[in-house]
Every structure is written in structure tokens, then in C-alpha cells.
Design a protein around this motif. Sequence first.
Motif, short mmCIF file in Angstrom:
data_model
loop_
_atom_site.label_atom_id
_atom_site.label_comp_id
_atom_site.label_asym_id
_atom_site.label_seq_id
_atom_site.Cartn_x
_atom_site.Cartn_y
_atom_site.Cartn_z
N PRO A 268 38.77 22.34 31.43
CA PRO A 268 39.91 22.00 32.28
C PRO A 268 40.38 23.23 33.06
O PRO A 268 40.65 24.28 32.48
N LEU A 269 40.43 23.12 34.37
CA LEU A 269 40.90 24.22 35.21
C LEU A 269 42.33 23.92 35.63
O LEU A 269 42.58 22.98 36.40
N ARG A 270 43.26 24.67 35.12
CA ARG A 270 44.68 24.44 35.41
C ARG A 270 45.08 25.22 36.65
O ARG A 270 44.83 26.42 36.75
N GLY A 271 45.69 24.51 37.60
CA GLY A 271 46.06 25.12 38.87
C GLY A 271 46.97 26.32 38.71
O GLY A 271 46.82 27.33 39.40
N TYR A 272 47.91 26.24 37.77
CA TYR A 272 48.86 27.32 37.55
C TYR A 272 48.14 28.59 37.10
O TYR A 272 48.35 29.68 37.64
N ALA A 273 47.26 28.44 36.10
CA ALA A 273 46.52 29.60 35.59
C ALA A 273 45.56 30.14 36.65
O ALA A 273 45.39 31.36 36.77
N PHE A 274 44.95 29.25 37.40
CA PHE A 274 44.02 29.67 38.45
C PHE A 274 44.73 30.54 39.49
O PHE A 274 44.18 31.57 39.92
N CYS A 275 45.93 30.15 39.90
CA CYS A 275 46.68 30.93 40.89
C CYS A 275 47.03 32.31 40.35
O CYS A 275 46.98 33.31 41.08
N ILE A 276 47.39 32.38 39.07
CA ILE A 276 47.72 33.68 38.47
C ILE A 276 46.49 34.58 38.44
O ILE A 276 46.56 35.77 38.79
N ILE A 277 45.36 34.03 38.04
CA ILE A 277 44.13 34.82 37.96
C ILE A 277 43.72 35.36 39.32
O ILE A 277 43.38 36.54 39.47
N ILE A 278 43.77 34.49 40.35
CA ILE A 278 43.42 34.92 41.69
C ILE A 278 44.39 36.00 42.18
O ILE A 278 44.00 36.99 42.81
N GLY A 279 45.68 35.82 41.88
CA GLY A 279 46.69 36.80 42.29
C GLY A 279 46.43 38.16 41.67
O GLY A 279 46.52 39.19 42.34
N VAL A 280 46.11 38.19 40.38
CA VAL A 280 45.82 39.45 39.70
C VAL A 280 44.60 40.12 40.31
O VAL A 280 44.58 41.33 40.54
N PHE A 281 43.57 39.33 40.60
CA PHE A 281 42.35 39.88 41.20
C PHE A 281 42.66 40.53 42.55
O PHE A 281 42.19 41.65 42.83
N VAL A 282 43.43 39.85 43.39
CA VAL A 282 43.77 40.39 44.70
C VAL A 282 44.58 41.67 44.57
O VAL A 282 44.35 42.65 45.30
N ALA A 283 45.56 41.67 43.65
CA ALA A 283 46.39 42.87 43.47
C ALA A 283 45.56 44.07 43.06
O ALA A 283 45.73 45.18 43.58
N VAL A 284 44.64 43.88 42.10
CA VAL A 284 43.81 44.98 41.63
C VAL A 284 42.83 45.42 42.71
O VAL A 284 42.62 46.62 42.93
N TRP A 285 42.23 44.46 43.40
CA TRP A 285 41.26 44.79 44.45
C TRP A 285 41.90 45.57 45.59
O TRP A 285 41.42 46.64 45.98
N TYR A 286 43.02 45.07 46.11
CA TYR A 286 43.65 45.74 47.23
C TYR A 286 44.31 47.05 46.79
O TYR A 286 44.28 48.05 47.51
N GLY A 287 44.89 47.04 45.60
CA GLY A 287 45.46 48.28 45.07
C GLY A 287 44.39 49.35 44.90
O GLY A 287 44.64 50.54 45.14
N GLY A 288 43.19 48.95 44.51
CA GLY A 288 42.09 49.89 44.37
C GLY A 288 41.69 50.52 45.69
O GLY A 288 41.41 51.72 45.77
N ARG A 289 41.69 49.72 46.76
CA ARG A 289 41.36 50.25 48.08
C ARG A 289 42.40 51.27 48.53
O ARG A 289 42.06 52.32 49.08
#
Length: 327
Positions: A20-41
Motif C-alpha cells: 500500500p502506497l500512502r499519499g501522505y507518506a509518499f509526499c513526506i519522502i519526496i519532500g525529504v529527498f528534495v531538501a537533501v538533494w538541493y541542500g547538497g548542491r
Amino acid sequence: MDLAYIPSPSSGVIDLGPIPLRGYAFCIIIGVFVAVWYGGRRWVARGGQVGTVADIAVWAVPFGLVGGRLYHVITDYQLYFGEGEDWVDAFKIWQGGLGIWGAIALGALGAWIGCRRRGIPMPAYADALAPGIAFAQAIGRWGNWFNQELFGKATDLPWALKIDADTDTGTVAGTYHPTFLYESLWCVGVALLVIWADRRFTLGHGRAFALYVAAYTVGRFWIEYLRVDDAHEVLGLRLNNWTSIVVFLAAVAYMVLSARHSPGREAVVEPAAVGDGGGASDGGPAAAKAAPAGSSPVTTVKEPRATPADEDGAAGGAGDAAPSKKG
């Protein structure tokens, strides 16, 4: 009859076979990925090493999730420990319920531990991550859309959000202000503001992060005022309104005092990068020359000019794990 409105998902879960892919958890995971990726740049553009932001995020993210959940459960304890409620629900984070205030506070503690282990200044790390956190919140708020929660007052505006009836919460079917969308757009604006101000005024020593905090709380104050979900009130204002006021004043005070005490920007953000000859390729700290005796290295070392790809590579995208419920 409503001629136009934003529809809500009929379910917040998408079944991918047995998973089961929960929309709420999916949004959090994507948000964390973007924050770490852009913060790394941004960190590399400041002269840091590749991978440092992700390494520290291993500490910051778990602490942030725990802090966000704790804030929500403590400030809305009646939802879990009231009469007829099941305290086990306090652990069901996928149902929504992360408070940004607790997430940032405890996440900062985790980041401090990671920074201390790496021997790098915490304020510089926070500055690099600030716009990425705002992007993460912008993405995370869409988790509330999947859960049909945290909407505002009833309205018939063309961009109203259609909400289904819910007998458990007493929600009446209708169209309401999409406060999740308002906050998502506001967070994108905050991220772009921090990126612009950082380049224009060469912010350092945690001031870019403080600007993000101050700008976010301004928007959170009026968005919180639109919400109709149950919340504790003090002197006629919701608890999160008072929190916004206190945090805004603290952030502004920090910017003022920091600018007086430590003007300019850190010349070196990661000593290991200097030793390895790493960092930004265009005159970063690894290539910086020592300042003349008696002068401040902050004001005499020229800050590297990052390429548009380094600084704004994610500006067109969306990107702390965002708050939910009373978060």
C-alpha cells in the motif's frame, strides 16, 4: 451549484500489488529527498564536500520525524488519550499528524549531532538547507490533500476544495478553502525569497535559515487563521498562531544580533574539504587565500560565485517533512 472546485482523492492509499502506497507518506519522502538533494548542491557551492548534507540528514531526518510527531501528539493529546480514544493511534503517523515546530526543533538537534561529528559549523549547514526545507514543506502539504484534512472555512470560490462527509469527525460535505494549497504555494515563495536574499546579501552564520523561519511564520499565521479544525486557543488565538508570533520574533532577533556579532559569511564551511582540495570549483574556500593580519577572514575572503545550476537548480521544483493535522 459549484461550477468549479478542486476535487479530493477518493482514497489516500494506492495499492501497488501487495504494497500500500500512502499519499501522505509518499509526499513526506519526496519532500525529504528534495531538501537533501538541493541542500547538497548549495553546500557544495559553498565549498563543502559532496555527500556531507546526506550524511548529516541521517541524523536530522529521524529526529525531525520524532519531534514533529511528538509536537502534534502533545498539543492534541485529546485525540489519542481522551475518552473513547485509542492511544495506539499516536504511533500511526501515516494517518497524518506532524507538527513543523517540533520537526524543526528536534531535527536541528539531530543536525547538530551530525555537524559536531563532522566538525562543521551548524549555522552554515542550516543556511545551505533552508530553501530545501521550504520546498520539502511545499511538497509535504499535499499529503493533507490525500487525507482530506486541514482545510479552511467553507467557500464557493473557483479554487475551493471539495471535501466528502465524515461521520467520525462531523465534517459536512462541501467546498472549503484549500489551506494546504495556500501553504504549499507560500512555502515555494519562501524558498525563492531565501535563494534571492542569500545571493543578494551574502547571508551567513544561520541568517538564511532565520529568514526562512521568519518568512514561513508570517504565512502560517494567516493560513492558520483560516483553518476550522479543532485546536487549543489562548486569548482567542489558536495555539499555532501564538507559536508563529514567538518564533517570528526569535528569528528576527537572531538575524539582527547575528549580523552585528558575525557580519558577512563563513569563509570555510567544511575544513575537510579545504584539506582535500575540494569545495566549489570557482574560487571556493579550498582556494581562498589567508586574510591579512588583523583583518577578519569573513570580510576579506571573497565568497565563491556559484553557477545558476548550483544555486537555482531546484528553484523551479517543489521540495521537512511537512506538517499535518494541527502541524
